[in-house]
Design a protein around this motif. Sequence first.
Motif, PDB file in Angstrom:
ATOM      1  N   GLU A 154       1.742 -33.326  80.503  1.00 55.96           N
ATOM      2  CA  GLU A 154       3.108 -32.927  80.210  1.00 55.96           C
ATOM      3  C   GLU A 154       3.297 -32.810  78.701  1.00 55.96           C
ATOM      4  OE1 GLU A 154       7.617 -34.584  80.856  1.00 55.96           O
ATOM      5  OE2 GLU A 154       6.065 -35.150  82.299  1.00 55.96           O
ATOM      6  N   GLY A 155       3.871 -31.694  78.280  1.00 54.80           N
ATOM      7  CA  GLY A 155       4.139 -31.455  76.872  1.00 54.80           C
ATOM      8  C   GLY A 155       3.029 -30.768  76.105  1.00 54.80           C
ATOM      9  N   GLU A 156       1.835 -30.652  76.699  1.00 47.62           N
ATOM     10  CA  GLU A 156       0.756 -29.945  76.000  1.00 47.62           C
ATOM     11  C   GLU A 156       0.981 -28.443  76.081  1.00 47.62           C
ATOM     12  OE1 GLU A 156      -2.861 -33.188  76.343  1.00 47.62           O
ATOM     13  OE2 GLU A 156      -2.863 -31.511  77.751  1.00 47.62           O
ATOM     14  N   THR A 157       0.624 -27.781  75.017  1.00 44.52           N
ATOM     15  CA  THR A 157       0.807 -26.337  74.911  1.00 44.52           C
ATOM     16  C   THR A 157      -0.217 -25.609  75.772  1.00 44.52           C
ATOM     17  OG1 THR A 157       1.623 -26.589  72.656  1.00 44.52           O
ATOM     18  CG2 THR A 157       0.803 -24.400  73.276  1.00 44.52           C
ATOM     19  N   VAL A 158       0.268 -24.598  76.513  1.00 47.29           N
ATOM     20  CA  VAL A 158      -0.602 -23.689  77.263  1.00 47.29           C
ATOM     21  C   VAL A 158      -0.301 -22.289  76.760  1.00 47.29           C
ATOM     22  CG1 VAL A 158      -1.240 -22.759  79.517  1.00 47.29           C
ATOM     23  CG2 VAL A 158      -0.603 -25.180  79.298  1.00 47.29           C
ATOM     24  N   ILE A 159      -1.333 -21.603  76.302  1.00 44.83           N
ATOM     25  CA  ILE A 159      -1.188 -20.252  75.769  1.00 44.83           C
ATOM     26  C   ILE A 159      -1.965 -19.300  76.660  1.00 44.83           C
ATOM     27  CG2 ILE A 159      -1.782 -18.737  73.833  1.00 44.83           C
ATOM     28  CD1 ILE A 159      -1.269 -21.158  71.986  1.00 44.83           C
ATOM     29  N   VAL A 160      -1.306 -18.221  77.068  1.00 46.01           N
ATOM     30  CA  VAL A 160      -1.962 -17.193  77.866  1.00 46.01           C
ATOM     31  C   VAL A 160      -2.466 -16.109  76.924  1.00 46.01           C
ATOM     32  CG1 VAL A 160      -1.647 -15.452  79.676  1.00 46.01           C
ATOM     33  CG2 VAL A 160      -0.525 -17.684  79.873  1.00 46.01           C
ATOM     34  N   LYS A 161      -3.716 -15.707  77.138  1.00 44.94           N
ATOM     35  CA  LYS A 161      -4.297 -14.640  76.324  1.00 44.94           C
ATOM     36  C   LYS A 161      -4.816 -13.534  77.229  1.00 44.94           C
ATOM     37  CE  LYS A 161      -8.968 -16.638  75.832  1.00 44.94           C
ATOM     38  NZ  LYS A 161      -9.753 -15.697  76.588  1.00 44.94           N
ATOM     39  N   ASN A 162      -5.013 -12.369  76.636  1.00 45.30           N
ATOM     40  CA  ASN A 162      -5.537 -11.219  77.365  1.00 45.30           C
ATOM     41  C   ASN A 162      -6.807 -10.654  76.743  1.00 45.30           C
ATOM     42  OD1 ASN A 162      -2.160 -10.514  77.368  1.00 45.30           O
ATOM     43  ND2 ASN A 162      -3.189 -11.024  79.255  1.00 45.30           N
ATOM     44  N   TYR A 163      -7.329 -11.321  75.727  1.00 46.40           N
ATOM     45  CA  TYR A 163      -8.527 -10.871  75.016  1.00 46.40           C
ATOM     46  C   TYR A 163      -9.460 -12.070  74.824  1.00 46.40           C
ATOM     47  CZ  TYR A 163      -5.485  -6.945  73.902  1.00 46.40           C
ATOM     48  OH  TYR A 163      -4.639  -5.881  73.988  1.00 46.40           O
ATOM     49  N   PRO A 164     -10.728 -11.845  74.532  1.00 49.00           N
ATOM     50  CA  PRO A 164     -11.645 -12.960  74.304  1.00 49.00           C
ATOM     51  C   PRO A 164     -11.221 -13.885  73.159  1.00 49.00           C
ATOM     52  CG  PRO A 164     -12.908 -10.980  74.728  1.00 49.00           C
ATOM     53  CD  PRO A 164     -11.464 -10.554  74.596  1.00 49.00           C
ATOM     54  N   ASN A 165     -10.701 -13.330  72.083  1.00 46.20           N
ATOM     55  CA  ASN A 165     -10.271 -14.096  70.927  1.00 46.20           C
ATOM     56  C   ASN A 165      -8.937 -14.772  71.251  1.00 46.20           C
ATOM     57  OD1 ASN A 165      -9.132 -14.926  68.500  1.00 46.20           O
ATOM     58  ND2 ASN A 165      -9.624 -13.039  67.408  1.00 46.20           N
ATOM     59  N   SER A 166      -8.921 -16.081  71.284  1.00 43.33           N
ATOM     60  CA  SER A 166      -7.713 -16.829  71.635  1.00 43.33           C
ATOM     61  C   SER A 166      -6.583 -16.656  70.623  1.00 43.33           C
ATOM     62  CB  SER A 166      -8.040 -18.317  71.760  1.00 43.33           C
ATOM     63  OG  SER A 166      -8.961 -18.537  72.800  1.00 43.33           O
ATOM     64  N   PHE A 167      -6.879 -16.150  69.443  1.00 44.39           N
ATOM     65  CA  PHE A 167      -5.853 -15.916  68.429  1.00 44.39           C
ATOM     66  C   PHE A 167      -5.208 -14.537  68.559  1.00 44.39           C
ATOM     67  CE2 PHE A 167      -8.479 -19.211  66.541  1.00 44.39           C
ATOM     68  CZ  PHE A 167      -7.562 -20.026  65.905  1.00 44.39           C
ATOM     69  N   ARG A 168      -5.905 -13.597  69.171  1.00 45.00           N
ATOM     70  CA  ARG A 168      -5.430 -12.211  69.203  1.00 45.00           C
ATOM     71  C   ARG A 168      -4.193 -12.062  70.085  1.00 45.00           C
ATOM     72  NH1 ARG A 168      -8.592  -6.725  71.175  1.00 45.00           N
ATOM     73  NH2 ARG A 168      -6.787  -5.361  70.863  1.00 45.00           N
TER      74      ARG A 168
END
Length: 182
Positions: free
Chosen positions: A79-93
């Motif tokens: 609970e409270g941890e960030t979950v980021i959805v990505k659409n490319y191999p690079n998690s920053f893109r």
Amino acid sequence: MSKRAIIVVDLQNDYFASGKLPLVGIDAAAANAARVIAAARASGDPVIHIRHEFVRPDAPFFVAGSPGAQIHGSVQPAEGETVIVKNYPNSFRDTPLKQALDVKAIEDVVIVGAMSHMCIDATARAAADFSYKATVVHDACATRDLAFGGVNVPAAQVHAAFMAALGSSYGTLVSTADYLSR
């Protein structure tokens, strides 16, 4: 306040035995990732989960909204941890990952997950390009066999080649045991 964050990349159901693209050694890698995550939680380091989704309904795996695209139970976000959805191999893109790190003044990122030759590689290189000190916990990552030009390359060799490249210029490579003993 810690200046280190754990980035858990794509440890999703489709990469496990019952999924659409099982990886070699995924169970051991996820178990090691879970140990790294537990240590981070105990020390108060932020844990950021990255979840890949393909937006096309005919995608071969990680179809948005499917059970295969969900984070595996062994590394579920707390609970409270960030979950980021990505659409490319690079998690920053095209994601808020950099902003999530910068708002917490993170300087060091520890990367675990899958696949070694794709999203781990792209994310570690991008982290270094953004001047984060990148550490890849190599035995908390997994990949699969590949083929090129009629040559079959076993997962262990794929993993070793990509870890060698990352370790030469983009970050530090450590085992789970070495990371946890620090």
